[in-house]
Scaffold this motif. Structure first.
Motif, PDB file in Angstrom:
ATOM      1  N   LEU A 178       0.850  -1.183   0.000  1.00 50.03           N
ATOM      2  CA  LEU A 178       0.000   0.000   0.000  1.00 50.03           C
ATOM      3  C   LEU A 178       0.891   1.240   0.000  1.00 50.03           C
ATOM      4  N   VAL A 179       0.284   2.377  -0.254  1.00 53.49           N
ATOM      5  CA  VAL A 179       0.993   3.655  -0.196  1.00 53.49           C
ATOM      6  C   VAL A 179       0.287   4.536   0.820  1.00 53.49           C
ATOM      7  N   ARG A 180       1.053   5.124   1.691  1.00 50.67           N
ATOM      8  CA  ARG A 180       0.479   6.047   2.666  1.00 50.67           C
ATOM      9  C   ARG A 180       1.365   7.277   2.770  1.00 50.67           C
ATOM     10  N   GLN A 181       0.780   8.354   3.276  1.00 42.78           N
ATOM     11  CA  GLN A 181       1.563   9.566   3.512  1.00 42.78           C
ATOM     12  C   GLN A 181       2.263   9.438   4.856  1.00 42.78           C
ATOM     13  N   ALA A 182       3.584   9.533   4.846  1.00 46.05           N
ATOM     14  CA  ALA A 182       4.346   9.410   6.086  1.00 46.05           C
ATOM     15  C   ALA A 182       4.128  10.602   6.999  1.00 46.05           C
ATOM     16  N   SER A 183       3.749  11.748   6.433  1.00 47.29           N
ATOM     17  CA  SER A 183       3.499  12.955   7.226  1.00 47.29           C
ATOM     18  C   SER A 183       2.690  13.915   6.378  1.00 47.29           C
ATOM     19  N   GLN A 184       2.249  14.977   6.980  1.00 51.42           N
ATOM     20  CA  GLN A 184       1.567  16.004   6.224  1.00 51.42           C
ATOM     21  C   GLN A 184       2.560  16.678   5.286  1.00 51.42           C
ATOM     22  N   PRO A 185       2.094  17.154   4.118  1.00 51.43           N
ATOM     23  CA  PRO A 185       3.009  17.824   3.189  1.00 51.43           C
ATOM     24  C   PRO A 185       3.697  19.028   3.837  1.00 51.43           C
ATOM     25  N   PHE A 186       4.954  19.226   3.492  1.00 49.36           N
ATOM     26  CA  PHE A 186       5.729  20.344   4.018  1.00 49.36           C
ATOM     27  C   PHE A 186       5.730  21.480   3.003  1.00 49.36           C
ATOM     28  N   ARG A 187       5.590  22.685   3.509  1.00 46.15           N
ATOM     29  CA  ARG A 187       5.705  23.876   2.671  1.00 46.15           C
ATOM     30  C   ARG A 187       6.987  24.618   3.018  1.00 46.15           C
ATOM     31  N   GLU A 188       7.467  25.424   2.070  1.00 42.82           N
ATOM     32  CA  GLU A 188       8.673  26.200   2.315  1.00 42.82           C
ATOM     33  C   GLU A 188       8.437  27.194   3.447  1.00 42.82           C
ATOM     34  N   ASN A 189       9.431  27.340   4.324  1.00 46.92           N
ATOM     35  CA  ASN A 189       9.314  28.366   5.349  1.00 46.92           C
ATOM     36  C   ASN A 189       9.629  29.725   4.755  1.00 46.92           C
ATOM     37  N   VAL A 190       9.416  30.761   5.538  1.00 42.75           N
ATOM     38  CA  VAL A 190       9.521  32.128   5.032  1.00 42.75           C
ATOM     39  C   VAL A 190      10.933  32.431   4.556  1.00 42.75           C
ATOM     40  N   SER A 191      11.947  31.965   5.293  1.00 43.97           N
ATOM     41  CA  SER A 191      13.322  32.283   4.920  1.00 43.97           C
ATOM     42  C   SER A 191      13.711  31.638   3.598  1.00 43.97           C
ATOM     43  N   ASP A 192      13.304  30.369   3.392  1.00 42.52           N
ATOM     44  CA  ASP A 192      13.618  29.701   2.129  1.00 42.52           C
ATOM     45  C   ASP A 192      12.862  30.328   0.967  1.00 42.52           C
ATOM     46  N   ALA A 193      11.599  30.662   1.203  1.00 40.49           N
ATOM     47  CA  ALA A 193      10.789  31.247   0.133  1.00 40.49           C
ATOM     48  C   ALA A 193      11.327  32.606  -0.288  1.00 40.49           C
ATOM     49  N   SER A 194      11.911  33.351   0.650  1.00 39.37           N
ATOM     50  CA  SER A 194      12.459  34.663   0.308  1.00 39.37           C
ATOM     51  C   SER A 194      13.720  34.540  -0.540  1.00 39.37           C
ATOM     52  N   ARG A 195      14.438  33.420  -0.423  1.00 45.03           N
ATOM     53  CA  ARG A 195      15.659  33.235  -1.193  1.00 45.03           C
ATOM     54  C   ARG A 195      15.376  32.689  -2.589  1.00 45.03           C
ATOM     55  N   PHE A 196      14.284  31.943  -2.734  1.00 43.78           N
ATOM     56  CA  PHE A 196      13.962  31.353  -4.022  1.00 43.78           C
ATOM     57  C   PHE A 196      12.526  31.698  -4.374  1.00 43.78           C
ATOM     58  N   ASP A 197      12.333  32.354  -5.526  1.00 45.68           N
ATOM     59  CA  ASP A 197      10.975  32.674  -5.955  1.00 45.68           C
ATOM     60  C   ASP A 197      10.134  31.414  -6.106  1.00 45.68           C
ATOM     61  N   ARG A 198      10.781  30.342  -6.591  1.00 46.87           N
ATOM     62  CA  ARG A 198      10.054  29.107  -6.834  1.00 46.87           C
ATOM     63  C   ARG A 198       9.613  28.456  -5.524  1.00 46.87           C
ATOM     64  N   GLY A 199      10.316  28.741  -4.437  1.00 41.37           N
ATOM     65  CA  GLY A 199       9.993  28.121  -3.162  1.00 41.37           C
ATOM     66  C   GLY A 199       8.675  28.561  -2.581  1.00 41.37           C
ATOM     67  N   ARG A 200       8.130  29.662  -3.089  1.00 44.72           N
ATOM     68  CA  ARG A 200       6.886  30.168  -2.519  1.00 44.72           C
ATOM     69  C   ARG A 200       5.716  29.236  -2.774  1.00 44.72           C
ATOM     70  N   SER A 201       5.818  28.399  -3.805  1.00 43.31           N
ATOM     71  CA  SER A 201       4.712  27.483  -4.109  1.00 43.31           C
ATOM     72  C   SER A 201       5.117  26.031  -3.963  1.00 43.31           C
ATOM     73  N   GLY A 202       6.326  25.779  -3.458  1.00 43.42           N
ATOM     74  CA  GLY A 202       6.793  24.411  -3.354  1.00 43.42           C
ATOM     75  C   GLY A 202       6.142  23.658  -2.205  1.00 43.42           C
ATOM     76  N   MET A 203       5.916  22.354  -2.410  1.00 45.00           N
ATOM     77  CA  MET A 203       5.342  21.500  -1.379  1.00 45.00           C
ATOM     78  C   MET A 203       6.004  20.122  -1.461  1.00 45.00           C
ATOM     79  N   LEU A 204       6.395  19.602  -0.314  1.00 53.76           N
ATOM     80  CA  LEU A 204       7.062  18.309  -0.243  1.00 53.76           C
ATOM     81  C   LEU A 204       6.083  17.247   0.242  1.00 53.76           C
ATOM     82  N   HIS A 205       5.872  16.210  -0.575  1.00 55.72           N
ATOM     83  CA  HIS A 205       5.023  15.075  -0.226  1.00 55.72           C
ATOM     84  C   HIS A 205       5.932  13.878   0.068  1.00 55.72           C
ATOM     85  N   VAL A 206       5.732  13.252   1.210  1.00 49.45           N
ATOM     86  CA  VAL A 206       6.534  12.091   1.594  1.00 49.45           C
ATOM     87  C   VAL A 206       5.613  10.870   1.613  1.00 49.45           C
ATOM     88  N   LEU A 207       5.794   9.979   0.645  1.00 50.25           N
ATOM     89  CA  LEU A 207       4.982   8.771   0.520  1.00 50.25           C
ATOM     90  C   LEU A 207       5.801   7.569   0.964  1.00 50.25           C
TER      91      LEU A 207
END
Length: 692
Positions: A178-207
């Motif tokens: 089976l496949v399950r989510q190991a945790s809730q998706p992670f979003r970029e924190n404010v400091s990372d998002a300020s350094r990378f424009d692309r980070g503002r919409s990034g989301m990490l899914h851990v399956l």
């Protein structure tokens, strides 16, 4: 990446070169394919705008030949940009290029294939981390997850077997994992998002790949067919026939003790049963609790109506929380971390539920809600855009408790007039009192969908504050609130004298019909969640009886919501499902569409209609109405094929003597208003009638 290496962000700019896949696809794609790509992969949910933009791009290629540079495509966007200044101010050519890249490179198929191959090769317990930047990428990940998950035992027991395999394909699959989510998706924190424009919409899914506990429990032959084949719009509920006072009284809510008993009968209270089994011996053979005298005096001031069993449960929970905190403290967790512990949160929730019982507590909550002042949303902004003539006739389609109405009356001169609609008898009583105080005002006890037939004269402006009012939310007998402190009959009708309550309607529908109602407004619940939820709710109703109170339905939804471990908020099921039932039972979609048509027939030239929205379906209905009644500019007429103009702009052929335009960009509450009124999260549209 493009064919020759990484592309710069934002947009697929490097892909737009001779020989690149995106450019080649653009030269061959027709308007319908372009429109589909814009809607699916460019987040352009405005159907009319997507089709018009696609037609303009295709028409330019047909007239002048293949696109040779990005500047030529930008010219088309510049021509169409006035069409979307109000609704999509940030629309750019990069959105089309990204959509082209997704289709031309087959990125969806690539991602689906990569996920499937990764989990075939992963060892059990192995993980796959996926970083997504676009909504369609997140949708692919969620779809893969839903296709490879099995229901918990509670869901399996709640849904009939002949439907399980359609809603959970893994039940008929021979895959050993089976496949399950190991945790809730992670979003970029404010400091990372300020350094990378692309980070503002990034989301990490851990399956994570996990072993199956048992073989498929549903025969494969039952999995044939489409899980959505039974999703049909249900018949419209009764709307206009009085139900009678006797039936309304019979459908009242049981007492708080009965609601607590129902909660204990569900899965939430299995832990409470263990508490009682483990500790009732210390409270006497008959289960009676004897508290120290000082404890009785201390607790008696706040909880005079507790039964001995509830007192025993309260003391047991307090001891377990204290023991759990000691254990967590020994492991080095801070007080803040202890408060977030899942076990402590659950026990605290049960203690809070115990505090919310008894007639005295119910009366206290109702008194506090009655004393709370109603704060109109976007008051100054709405009145400022609405009142263009102090001597005119205006209509408030949603009187409520008269907050906006009184402000409009204060702006009008002695010759001005104001009418107001409402279907709530309590609101009409307030309106009658205001009618006696101010002769310029008139209250109309009609649904605003009958605007055209009720209002027989031309009007200068109309105000619509959609949704429910604060007094309706605060009145537990109306059934609009999902908060446990306001448990009441599951009604959800704006006018309790007509139609049938939600508790009765739920006993008449099929799972497919209920899934249609939920999916009509619950945009955040992707398939097959509405179908799974509908099946489980109706099965629960067949096993344990009708959902008589809001608390019973909330409890069931929260149990199912525990299975959703993605990026949704805690009330992901309760709030949207209650809204979906309310919208359908009160025919709010049909009423709103009919009202808009009638309003613009009665509005004077350059009159305005101000609409305050709280839900996405309301905003979509407004944008659709504007698109169907707006006029193309001279530049757009040249950019689009003449044979398609009438199809893309229905107002050219509808014979009406007016256009509709947005006078200003949508208005949102200020941060100060949001802090002052937590219910003010909304958006205001200002529509103007323009003569042809």
């Amino acid at each position: 990446d493009g064919p020759d290496g990484p592309e710069p962000w934002p947009g697929a700019w490097a892909d737009f070169r001779p020989g690149a896949r995106s450019a080649a696809w653009l030269q061959a794609a027709d308007a319908s394919a372009l429109a589909a790509a814009l809607r699916a992969y460019a987040s352009l949910h405005d159907v009319w705008l997507a089709e018009r933009l696609a037609e303009a791009v295709a028409h330019r290629r047909l007239e002048r030949g293949p696109y040779a540079s990005l500047a030529e495509l930008e010219e088309v966007f510049a021509t169409m940009r006035p069409e979307c200044e109000e609704s999509h101010p940030h629309l750019e050519v990069g959105q089309l290029l990204r959509a082209m890249r997704v289709v031309a490179a087959g990125e969806i198929e690539q991602l689906e294939g990569a996920l499937d191959g990764a989990f075939r090769r992963l060892v059990l317990g192995g993980r796959c981390a996926v970083i997504t930047y676009s909504p369609w990428e997140a949708e692919v990940v969620k779809r893969f997850l839903h296709a490879h998950e099995e229901p918990c035992s509670e869901i399996t027991a709640a849904i009939p077997q002949d439907r399980l395999a359609r809603l959970f394909p893994m039940l008929a699959s021979d895959k050993p994992y089976l496949v399950r989510q190991a945790s809730q998706p992670f979003r970029e924190n404010v400091s990372d998002a300020s350094r990378f424009d692309r980070g503002r919409s990034g989301m990490l899914h851990v399956l994570e790949k996990v072993p199956r506990q048992a073989a498929a429990v549903v025969p494969p032959q039952l999995s044939s067919g489409d899980a959505r084949e039974l999703i049909l719009e249900p018949p419209a509920p009764p709307f206009g026939a009085a139900t009678g006072e006797a039936s309304a009284a019979e459908s009242g809510a049981p007492g708080m003790a009965a609601c607590l008993s129902l909660c204990c009968a569900t899965g939430v209270a299995s832990m409470i049963s263990r508490f009682w089994t483990r500790r009732l011996g210390s409270f006497g053979s008959e289960g009676s609790a004897v508290l120290p005298q000082e404890q009785q005096q201390h607790d008696g001031e706040h909880l005079p109506e507790w039964t001995p069993e509830q007192i025993a449960q309260f003391e047991c929970l307090k001891r377990d929380i204290a023991a759990r905190k000691v254990l967590l403290s020994d492991t080095g967790q801070s007080l803040r971390q202890q408060k977030k512990d899942a076990q402590i949160v659950e026990w605290t929730k049960q203690i809070n539920a115990l505090h919310c019982v008894g007639a005295k507590y119910t009366a206290k909550v109702e008194k506090r809600c009655c004393d709370r002042s109603h704060i109109p949303v976007l008051l100054e902004e709405s009145v400022e855009h609405l009142v263009v003539s102090t001597d005119g006739l205006y209509v408030d389609c949603t009187f409520g408790r008269g907050g906006h109405t009184r402000s409009v009356l204060a702006r009008l001169a002695a010759g001005g007039r104001l009418k107001a609609f409402d279907v709530d008898p309590l609101a009409v009583q307030v309106g009658k009192a205001l009618e006696r105080q101010d002769t310029r005002f008139e209250i109309l006890h009609h649904p605003f969908g009958r605007f055209f037939e009720v209002v027989r004269e031309s009007v200068d402006g109309v105000l619509m504050d959609l949704g429910v009012s604060s007094p309706q939310l605060d009145d537990s007998s109306r059934g609009f609130s999902i908060k446990g402190k306001k448990d009441g009959p599951l009604d959800l009708r704006m006018n309790q004298q007509v139609g049938i309550p939600a508790s009765e309607w739920l006993q008449t529908v099929t799972a497919g019909q209920l899934a249609w109602v939920i999916g009509a407004t619950c945009y955040r619940l992707e398939a097959p969640l509405p179908e799974r939820l509908a099946e489980a709710l109706l099965q629960r109703q067949r096993e344990r009886g009708p959902f008589a109170t809001t608390g019973q339905l909330v409890t069931a939804l929260e149990e199912f919501g525990k299975e959703l471990t993605d990026d949704r908020c805690r009330d992901v099921l309760t709030h949207p499902v209650f809204v979906a039932l309310r919208v359908f039972l009160n025919r709010e979609m049909q009423q709103f569409e009919a009202a808009l048509e009638g309003i613009f027939e009665r509005l004077k030239p350059h009159g305005r209609c101000v609409v305050i929205c709280f839900n996405r379906w309301e905003m979509a209905a407004i944008r659709r109405f504007v698109r169907e009644h707006e006029a193309p500019s001279a530049q757009v007429r040249e950019a689009l094929p003449q044979a398609r103009l009438a199809d893309l702009y229905p107002s050219l052929a509808n014979g009406k003597r007016y256009w509709v335009r947005q006078a200003v960009r949508p208005v949102k509450p200020t941060p100060e208003e949001l802090r002052r009124n937590q219910r003010s999260k909304s958006m205001m549209f200002v529509l103007e009638k323009v003569p042809r």
